[in-house]
Design an enzyme around this catalytic site. Structure first.
Site, PDB file in Angstrom:
ATOM      1  CE  LYS A  37     -19.405 -36.011  46.417  1.00 36.75           C
ATOM      2  NZ  LYS A  37     -19.874 -35.205  45.169  1.00 36.75           N
ATOM      3  NE  ARG A  61     -24.968 -38.103  48.012  1.00 37.99           N
ATOM      4  CZ  ARG A  61     -24.370 -37.899  46.807  1.00 37.99           C
ATOM      5  NH1 ARG A  61     -25.067 -37.548  45.822  1.00 37.99           N
ATOM      6  NH2 ARG A  61     -23.489 -38.649  46.698  1.00 37.99           N
ATOM      7  NE  ARG A 106     -17.886 -39.433  37.104  1.00 40.01           N
ATOM      8  CZ  ARG A 106     -18.570 -38.950  38.203  1.00 40.01           C
ATOM      9  NH1 ARG A 106     -17.767 -38.991  39.362  1.00 40.01           N
ATOM     10  NH2 ARG A 106     -19.566 -38.873  38.312  1.00 40.01           N
ATOM     11  NE  ARG A 163     -21.207 -42.095  38.665  1.00 39.01           N
ATOM     12  CZ  ARG A 163     -20.808 -41.460  39.861  1.00 39.01           C
ATOM     13  NH1 ARG A 163     -19.898 -41.506  40.500  1.00 39.01           N
ATOM     14  NH2 ARG A 163     -21.888 -40.684  40.292  1.00 39.01           N
ATOM     15  NE  ARG A 171     -25.053 -37.403  39.248  1.00 39.60           N
ATOM     16  CZ  ARG A 171     -23.917 -37.530  38.826  1.00 39.60           C
ATOM     17  NH1 ARG A 171     -23.810 -37.940  37.593  1.00 39.60           N
ATOM     18  NH2 ARG A 171     -22.699 -37.621  39.474  1.00 39.60           N
TER      19      ARG A 171
HETATM   20  P1  AP5 Z   1     -14.766 -37.404  41.069  1.00 43.48           P
HETATM   21  O1  AP5 Z   1     -13.833 -37.197  42.149  1.00 43.48           O
HETATM   22  O2  AP5 Z   1     -15.528 -38.639  40.318  1.00 43.48           O
HETATM   23  O3  AP5 Z   1     -16.015 -36.244  41.736  1.00 43.48           O
HETATM   24  P2  AP5 Z   1     -17.035 -36.709  42.711  1.00 43.48           P
HETATM   25  O4  AP5 Z   1     -17.416 -35.528  43.617  1.00 43.48           O
HETATM   26  O5  AP5 Z   1     -16.941 -38.103  43.538  1.00 43.48           O
HETATM   27  O6  AP5 Z   1     -18.479 -36.812  41.819  1.00 43.48           O
HETATM   28  P3  AP5 Z   1     -19.557 -38.091  41.981  1.00 43.48           P
HETATM   29  O7  AP5 Z   1     -20.212 -37.767  40.498  1.00 43.48           O
HETATM   30  O8  AP5 Z   1     -19.227 -39.119  42.285  1.00 43.48           O
HETATM   31  O9  AP5 Z   1     -20.542 -37.307  42.869  1.00 43.48           O
HETATM   32  P4  AP5 Z   1     -22.051 -37.564  43.185  1.00 43.48           P
HETATM   33  O10 AP5 Z   1     -22.151 -36.862  44.407  1.00 43.48           O
HETATM   34  O11 AP5 Z   1     -22.994 -37.208  42.184  1.00 43.48           O
HETATM   35  O12 AP5 Z   1     -21.927 -39.262  43.068  1.00 43.48           O
HETATM   36  P5  AP5 Z   1     -22.149 -40.540  43.970  1.00 43.48           P
HETATM   37  O13 AP5 Z   1     -21.535 -41.640  43.584  1.00 43.48           O
HETATM   38  O14 AP5 Z   1     -21.797 -40.021  45.358  1.00 43.48           O
HETATM   39  O15 AP5 Z   1     -14.428 -36.371  39.861  1.00 43.48           O
HETATM   40  C1  AP5 Z   1     -15.170 -36.012  38.826  1.00 43.48           C
HETATM   41  C2  AP5 Z   1     -14.422 -35.891  37.716  1.00 43.48           C
HETATM   42  O16 AP5 Z   1     -13.572 -34.798  37.683  1.00 43.48           O
HETATM   43  C3  AP5 Z   1     -13.363 -37.204  37.432  1.00 43.48           C
HETATM   44  O17 AP5 Z   1     -13.250 -37.338  35.975  1.00 43.48           O
HETATM   45  C4  AP5 Z   1     -11.848 -36.567  37.878  1.00 43.48           C
HETATM   46  O18 AP5 Z   1     -10.894 -37.058  37.519  1.00 43.48           O
HETATM   47  C5  AP5 Z   1     -12.129 -35.103  37.738  1.00 43.48           C
HETATM   48  N1  AP5 Z   1     -11.517 -34.489  38.713  1.00 43.48           N
HETATM   49  C6  AP5 Z   1     -11.667 -34.314  40.164  1.00 43.48           C
HETATM   50  N2  AP5 Z   1     -10.920 -33.328  40.650  1.00 43.48           N
HETATM   51  C7  AP5 Z   1     -10.326 -32.729  39.831  1.00 43.48           C
HETATM   52  C8  AP5 Z   1      -9.622 -31.505  39.878  1.00 43.48           C
HETATM   53  N3  AP5 Z   1      -9.087 -31.003  40.827  1.00 43.48           N
HETATM   54  N4  AP5 Z   1      -9.036 -30.868  38.756  1.00 43.48           N
HETATM   55  C9  AP5 Z   1      -9.857 -31.397  37.418  1.00 43.48           C
HETATM   56  N5  AP5 Z   1     -10.515 -32.523  37.343  1.00 43.48           N
HETATM   57  C10 AP5 Z   1     -10.780 -33.295  38.462  1.00 43.48           C
HETATM   58  O19 AP5 Z   1     -23.677 -40.842  44.161  1.00 43.48           O
HETATM   59  C11 AP5 Z   1     -24.135 -41.309  42.963  1.00 43.48           C
HETATM   60  C12 AP5 Z   1     -25.898 -41.480  43.235  1.00 43.48           C
HETATM   61  O20 AP5 Z   1     -26.066 -42.131  44.231  1.00 43.48           O
HETATM   62  C13 AP5 Z   1     -26.760 -40.154  43.636  1.00 43.48           C
HETATM   63  O21 AP5 Z   1     -26.823 -39.370  42.427  1.00 43.48           O
HETATM   64  C14 AP5 Z   1     -27.810 -40.819  44.190  1.00 43.48           C
HETATM   65  O22 AP5 Z   1     -29.000 -41.169  43.532  1.00 43.48           O
HETATM   66  C15 AP5 Z   1     -27.155 -42.000  45.014  1.00 43.48           C
HETATM   67  N6  AP5 Z   1     -26.556 -41.727  46.200  1.00 43.48           N
HETATM   68  C16 AP5 Z   1     -25.413 -41.392  46.788  1.00 43.48           C
HETATM   69  N7  AP5 Z   1     -25.289 -41.186  48.066  1.00 43.48           N
HETATM   70  C17 AP5 Z   1     -26.536 -40.758  48.557  1.00 43.48           C
HETATM   71  C18 AP5 Z   1     -27.206 -40.464  49.637  1.00 43.48           C
HETATM   72  N8  AP5 Z   1     -26.278 -40.237  50.631  1.00 43.48           N
HETATM   73  N9  AP5 Z   1     -28.395 -40.222  49.842  1.00 43.48           N
HETATM   74  C19 AP5 Z   1     -29.013 -40.521  48.613  1.00 43.48           C
HETATM   75  N10 AP5 Z   1     -28.815 -41.071  47.641  1.00 43.48           N
HETATM   76  C20 AP5 Z   1     -27.380 -41.120  47.553  1.00 43.48           C
HETATM   77 MG    MG Z   2     -17.896 -39.988  43.654  1.00 43.73          MG
END
Ligand code: AP5
Ligand code: MG
Length: 217
Positions: A13, A88, A127, A160, A171
């Site tokens: 994402k 979410r 990552r 992270r 997660r």
């Molecule tokens: P990346 O692009 O970083 O993936 P991502 O989908 O953004 O993954 P996240 O871990 O950020 O998602 P998340 O939803 O768990 O975390 P968030 O920060 O939103 O890519 C991942 C890796 O793969 C990277 O190394 C990248 O280089 C590689 N990659 C990407 N695309 C690729 C491809 N096509 N091919 C190969 N490699 C690739 O949330 C964190 C925490 O915050 C949550 O757990 C929760 O506690 C809280 N939170 C956030 N939002 C909410 C909400 N709405 N409600 C409640 N709690 C929330």
């Molecule tokens: Mg992310």
């Protein structure tokens, strides 16, 4: 364009968000990034959110909804936005719907990036993120040009805190339990666009652009 990006942890994402906002000239609103900023600044929200994030749990809806909807009132959202990681839960999706309806606005698309679970685990363990600009790299699939340094701002790359194997497993379970239901929510509204996220980053982006009716620049 008003777009939301759905998909499990590690789906790509954040990686795709950076490209989409350039293409469509809209702000990137990531609730995860907002929480991480609050944690690093030790704000009250940051302190409350940290306990949930470090355990792989969702931050409670009341905190998350307030923080996200407040951000959507900023002037830079007038011509659209890209939401990454919000909504979410069904209550979050309802709150967003109510916010938009009150303003006679609507979403253009809910893009769901689909990736097999074993690939998600590998991606998250590899990552590395930039401490300064938040850019995301991967030591296996998307390495930086210079080891340990960001391609864009040359700052240090770190792992992270919620990318440990135990927290990643939690997660992914939380995603299935609490977030997957909103896939149906947006499908029922005719907004859902499934995208195969297990392809090159550039190809995933091309597919997203196509589904949004745009040839990538
Ligand atoms: P990346 O692009 O970083 O993936 P991502 O989908 O953004 O993954 P996240 O871990 O950020 O998602 P998340 O939803 O768990 O975390 P968030 O920060 O939103 O890519 C991942 C890796 O793969 C990277 O190394 C990248 O280089 C590689 N990659 C990407 N695309 C690729 C491809 N096509 N091919 C190969 N490699 C690739 O949330 C964190 C925490 O915050 C949550 O757990 C929760 O506690 C809280 N939170 C956030 N939002 C909410 C909400 N709405 N409600 C409640 N709690 C929330
Ligand atoms: Mg992310």
């Amino acid at each position: 364009m008003r777009i939301i990006l759905l998909g499990p942890p590690g789906a790509g994402k954040g990686t795709q968000a950076k490209k989409i906002i350039n293409e469509f000239n809209i702000p990137h609103i990531s609730t995860g990034d907002i929480f991480r900023k609050n944690i690093s600044e030790r704000t009250e929200i940051g302190v409350r959110a940290k306990a949930f994030i470090d355990n792989g749990q969702l931050v409670p809806d009341d905190i998350t909804i307030d923080i996200c909807l407040e951000r959507l009132t900023y002037k830079d959202c007038e011509n659209g936005f890209l939401l990454d990681g919000f909504p979410r839960t069904v209550p979050q999706a309802d709150a967003l719907q109510e916010f938009l309806s009150k303003r006679e606005l609507s979403l253009d698309a809910a893009i769901n990036i689909v990736v097999p679970e074993d690939v998600l685990k590998r991606r998250l363990s590899g990552r590395r993120v930039c401490v300064h600009c938040g850019a995301s790299f991967n030591i296996e699939t998307n390495p930086p040009k210079l080891e340990g340094k960001c391609d864009f701002c040359s700052s240090d790359l770190i792992q992270r805190s919620d990318d440990s194997l135990e927290t990643v497993n939690e997660r992914l379970e939380v995603y299935k339990r609490q977030t997957q239901p909103i896939i149906d929510y947006y499908s029922n509204k005719g907004l859902l666009k499934n995208i195969d996220g297990y392809q090159d980053i550039a190809k995933v982006f091309e597919d997203i652009c196509k589904t949004l009716g745009r040839d990538p620049k």
